[in-house]
Design a protein around this motif. Structure first.
Motif, mmCIF file in Angstrom:
data_model
loop_
_atom_site.group_PDB
_atom_site.id
_atom_site.type_symbol
_atom_site.label_atom_id
_atom_site.label_comp_id
_atom_site.label_asym_id
_atom_site.label_seq_id
_atom_site.Cartn_x
_atom_site.Cartn_y
_atom_site.Cartn_z
ATOM 1 N N PRO A 32 0.824 -1.206 0.000
ATOM 2 C CA PRO A 32 0.000 0.000 0.000
ATOM 3 C C PRO A 32 0.863 1.263 0.000
ATOM 4 O O PRO A 32 1.907 1.305 0.641
ATOM 5 N N SER A 33 0.413 2.255 -0.734
ATOM 6 C CA SER A 33 1.194 3.477 -0.854
ATOM 7 C C SER A 33 0.890 4.479 0.258
ATOM 8 O O SER A 33 1.509 5.521 0.322
ATOM 9 N N GLY A 34 -0.053 4.171 1.130
ATOM 10 C CA GLY A 34 -0.453 5.093 2.183
ATOM 11 C C GLY A 34 0.468 5.093 3.377
ATOM 12 O O GLY A 34 0.129 5.633 4.414
ATOM 13 N N GLY A 35 1.609 4.482 3.296
ATOM 14 C CA GLY A 35 2.539 4.450 4.417
ATOM 15 C C GLY A 35 2.419 3.142 5.185
ATOM 16 O O GLY A 35 1.795 2.184 4.744
ATOM 17 N N SER A 36 3.003 3.131 6.339
ATOM 18 C CA SER A 36 3.033 1.928 7.158
ATOM 19 C C SER A 36 1.661 1.610 7.738
ATOM 20 O O SER A 36 0.889 2.508 8.091
ATOM 21 N N LEU A 37 1.360 0.327 7.866
ATOM 22 C CA LEU A 37 0.115 -0.088 8.493
ATOM 23 C C LEU A 37 0.121 0.191 9.989
ATOM 24 O O LEU A 37 -0.912 0.318 10.618
ATOM 25 N N PHE A 38 1.311 0.300 10.574
ATOM 26 C CA PHE A 38 1.431 0.501 12.010
ATOM 27 C C PHE A 38 1.278 1.963 12.406
ATOM 28 O O PHE A 38 1.175 2.271 13.582
ATOM 29 N N ASP A 39 1.268 2.876 11.432
ATOM 30 C CA ASP A 39 1.124 4.296 11.731
ATOM 31 C C ASP A 39 -0.330 4.732 11.806
ATOM 32 O O ASP A 39 -0.616 5.871 12.150
#
Length: 70
Positions: A32-39
């Protein structure tokens, strides 16, 4: 097929090189291009806390009612 990273001969259908461990081709699924899943922001725990509080109060009321009936 020859690994483009280390030059080792590998099987034609190999997805990774057994010697260097690097991928032989681009991944089919892109991250995913939306950044980290943990953020991502976490969900609120307030509903869970409210349910636990109601259950504790119900158990306390039941205990009080049972001990009073004796």
């Amino acid at each position: 097929m020859i690994c483009t990273h280390c030059g080792t001969e590998i099987a034609d259908k190999a997805l990774i090189c057994y010697r260097c461990g690097r991928a032989t081709s681009e991944p089919r699924v892109q991250p995913p291009s939306g950044g980290s899943l943990f953020d991502r922001p976490r969900r609120s725990r307030r509903p869970l806390a409210a349910i636990v509080a109601v259950l504790l109060l119900a158990l306390l009321a039941l205990w009080w009612w049972v001990t009073r009936a004796l």
